[in-house]
Design a protein around this motif. Structure first.
Motif, PDB file in Angstrom:
ATOM      1  N   ALA A  51      19.272  40.156  49.281  1.00 40.97           N
ATOM      2  CA  ALA A  51      19.948  40.401  50.451  1.00 40.97           C
ATOM      3  C   ALA A  51      19.008  40.477  51.880  1.00 40.97           C
TER       4      ALA A  51
ATOM      5  N   ARG B 259      27.207  35.351  43.850  1.00 44.39           N
ATOM      6  CA  ARG B 259      27.428  36.917  44.107  1.00 44.39           C
ATOM      7  C   ARG B 259      26.291  37.645  43.645  1.00 44.39           C
TER       8      ARG B 259
ATOM      9  N   GLN C  60      23.509  39.729  46.592  1.00 39.73           N
ATOM     10  CA  GLN C  60      23.046  40.775  46.538  1.00 39.73           C
ATOM     11  C   GLN C  60      21.637  41.197  46.252  1.00 39.73           C
TER      12      GLN C  60
END
Length: 413
Positions: free
Chosen positions: A114, A107, A111
């Motif tokens: 991205a 995760r 991010q």
């Protein structure tokens, strides 16, 4: 007294060395001769200079700790233990720590990268969650130590392993990488299988699929995260990743549908699987965009674990690593990252602990009965699983499609 001691010491020096030491020393000499007589001509033909060749093999000796070695004068044997996790017991591969760690760090990486992942998906069609899941599995997002000298690993395996020809080709490819200046030969580290960099590409795959991801006209899979992610996407795209399709769905397989229907050569439309009574564990219908596409039954632990209808993209993931469990782990972790899914609904049940050599004996028994198990290598692939199911059905038993001690005893008669 001192004179007798010297006589005894001299006698000990003159005693022959143990056979194992003599043999290894002899094999080491054969290895060095082989490098010069067999590998150097092929390397030279591939454009490798003598300078690069000498730098690559400076101080290199055989690595006797690698698996599946066949020293000269010996016969290949299936080992008892399974060294590579991807081909072991499913429940162990999907352990709590591994899943949680991959999801937590994944995760953060999703991010952090991205913008790069958006470029990867735009160019290759591969979703960012899949690229991140592969990166995490291969090198813990670049944090894993990759300790081995690639020329020692590939040299050893090309000289004396069960897949010598394959590793010989990879050895030449590694020399070509060094020759091109992508990385210095002395710092060219690999896994115990010879895989390189953060995406763990074999050398031939580096030459084919490593690409620039940050605009500096280099493909640095050792130091560049952007290059690593773009190279992963490029690999999958070149192997046929279908943009807009998922990798697969966990399903409920009714008892009337045999587990022996598993495999990439027994595909049918997802709508047809649905018509047989197969449903998603979530209770939701299959996506309309998927129902007309081809799907395949995949049961990595037979009736002892969760079942899936997978798409052709699942088998593209298997092109990255031949293991069903690897492809399933990558797809599942990707779903956890993007959709927040939890554990599989069906549990991994307890399985008999069998050695790899036990499974190989079982496979030979099935082959003698006319079944195609995909080779008696002790690895439980889909051909072995469904052959077990077919054998069980032909003997009036419930098809479970996974090896256990009862199959071992029956097929060895």
């Amino acid at each position: 007294m001192f004179t007798r001691f010297l006589v005894l010491l001299t006698a000990l020096w003159l005693l022959p060395l143990p056979a194992s030491a003599l043999n290894r020393a002899k094999v080491e000499r054969q290895f060095q001769d082989w490098l010069q007589q067999e590998i150097w001509p092929d390397a030279k033909s591939a454009g490798v200079t003598r300078k690069t060749f000498k730098a690559a093999f400076s101080g290199v000796t055989l690595n006797w700790d690698l698996p599946d070695l066949v020293p000269p004068g010996t016969a290949p044997q299936v080992p008892r233990q399974q060294r590579q996790a991807e081909f072991g017991v499913p429940a162990k591969y999907f352990n709590r720590g591994g899943l949680d760690g991959a999801a937590t760090m994944g995760r953060k990486m999703l991010q952090r990268h991205a913008s790069t992942l958006a470029r990867v998906e735009a160019k290759t069609g591969v979703p960012g969650r899949i690229a991140i899941a592969i990166w995490g599995r291969e090198s813990a997002h670049g944090r894993a130590k990759i300790p081995h000298n690639v020329f020692r690993v590939l040299g050893t395996k090309a000289f004396m392993s069960t897949r010598a020809d394959y590793f010989g080709d990879e050895l030449i490819a590694a020399l070509q990488i060094a020759q091109a200046g992508h990385v210095k030969a002395a710092t060219m580290k690999s896994s115990w299988a010879g895989a390189l960099g953060q995406p763990q590409f074999m050398p031939s795959n580096f030459l084919k699929y490593a690409v620039d991801g940050n605009g500096d006209d280099r493909a640095d899979i050792w130091g560049s995260e952007a290059d690593t992610l773009m190279s992963i996407g490029h690999f999958l795209a070149e192997h046929g990743w279908q943009k807009g399709r998922d990798w697969g769905f966990e399903v409920v397989v009714p008892a009337a549908v045999s587990c022996s229907l598993e495999g990439p050569d027994q595909g049918r439309s997802i709508a047809d699987w649905e018509a047989l009574g197969i449903t998603r564990v979530s209770g939701r219908p299959f996506p309309a965009a998927e129902r007309g596409g081809q799907g395949f039954l995949m049961m990595p632990a037979g009736r002892y674990g969760p079942a899936f209808i997978v798409t052709p993209n699942f088998y593209v993931l298997k092109d990255y690593n031949k293991s069903d469990l690897y492809a399933l782990f990558v797809g599942h972790v990707g779903d956890r990252l993007q959709y927040g899914v939890g554990d599989f609904t069906a549990p991994w049940q307890g399985l008999d602990k069998l050695y790899r050599s036990d499974v190989a004996a079982m496979q030979r028994g099935l082959e003698a009965l006319g079944h195609d198990v995909g080779g008696a290598d002790g690895l439980v692939g889909f051909k072995t699983r469904r052959s077990i199911g077919r054998w069980q059905e032909s003997n009036g038993k419930e098809a479970l499609c996974f090896p256990d001690s009862s199959i071992k005893s029956l097929t060895s008669k």
